[in-house]
Design an enzyme around this catalytic site. Sequence first.
Site, PDB file in Angstrom:
ATOM      1  N   HIS A  96      31.935  73.625  54.452  1.00  0.00           N
ATOM      2  CA  HIS A  96      33.201  72.915  54.634  1.00  0.00           C
ATOM      3  C   HIS A  96      34.403  73.841  54.567  1.00  0.00           C
ATOM      4  O   HIS A  96      35.294  73.781  55.412  1.00  0.00           O
ATOM      5  CB  HIS A  96      33.348  71.818  53.576  1.00  0.00           C
TER       6      HIS A  96
ATOM      7  N   HIS B  60      28.995  60.999  53.695  1.00  0.00           N
ATOM      8  CA  HIS B  60      29.911  62.129  53.784  1.00  0.00           C
ATOM      9  C   HIS B  60      29.260  63.403  53.243  1.00  0.00           C
ATOM     10  O   HIS B  60      28.771  63.432  52.115  1.00  0.00           O
ATOM     11  CB  HIS B  60      31.166  61.810  52.973  1.00  0.00           C
TER      12      HIS B  60
END
Length: 249
Positions: free
Chosen positions: A57, A15
């Site tokens: 992000h 991730h």
Amino acid sequence: MPPPAPWPYPFWIAHRGAGKLAPENTLAAFRAGQARGYRMAECDVTLSADEQPFLLHDATLDRTTDGHGLAAGQSWATLAALDAGAWHGPRFRGERLPTLASLAEHARHSGLLLNLELKPGPGQAARTGAVVARVAAGLWAGLTPPLLSSFETASLAAARDAVEALPRALLLEHLATGWREAACGLGCIAIVVHHGALDADAIRQAHEAGLRVLSYTVNGAAEARRLRAAGIDGLITDAIDRFAPDTLG
């Protein structure tokens, strides 16, 4: 039952590059994940004001850089000068926001496979999908293509219309009514679903629709075993220091 699409991707996916072990979405993170044996990483791609695809992000810069404000409103020249590593620890000071091009160069030389999550700025869903798809198609020519994923259906539709051949996945927090129709209508080959929303029946339904199933963000061994037993095709994890890539098969 439609035949499943070709699936060249490994089961375990790191991730944001390296979970929590390095500053997320940086080249340092990808190197850290690969040092742990991970052959694939998930990361987040957005656009600068002048449409440079780069990794970030959040919609804003404040959490993971020394910049401030909305990333989509700033030029790449401004963004390129930011420190994207010091927030994680002093040894990462000076780490920069990578462009999609720099990530592709790293992937070409290291063999890293990618899941690129499309993270559009406000009002930029379609534009982000189209630009990232076109740029990625050129950068990954001759390589295993990245899997493009998004919660934003407009981004996936634009990516499909720009470069239909690139594989796509619909991100879902819940399996609401019509999820299979939505994924198939976008020409997706996979869905990526929060682990709490998945069970063997949902995975079976996806497989019957010709869709692979990935899950995020799976950090516990018991949950990983449950999903593996249910037939999941891949797991995205932060726990790269606890799961070896060959764990649970």
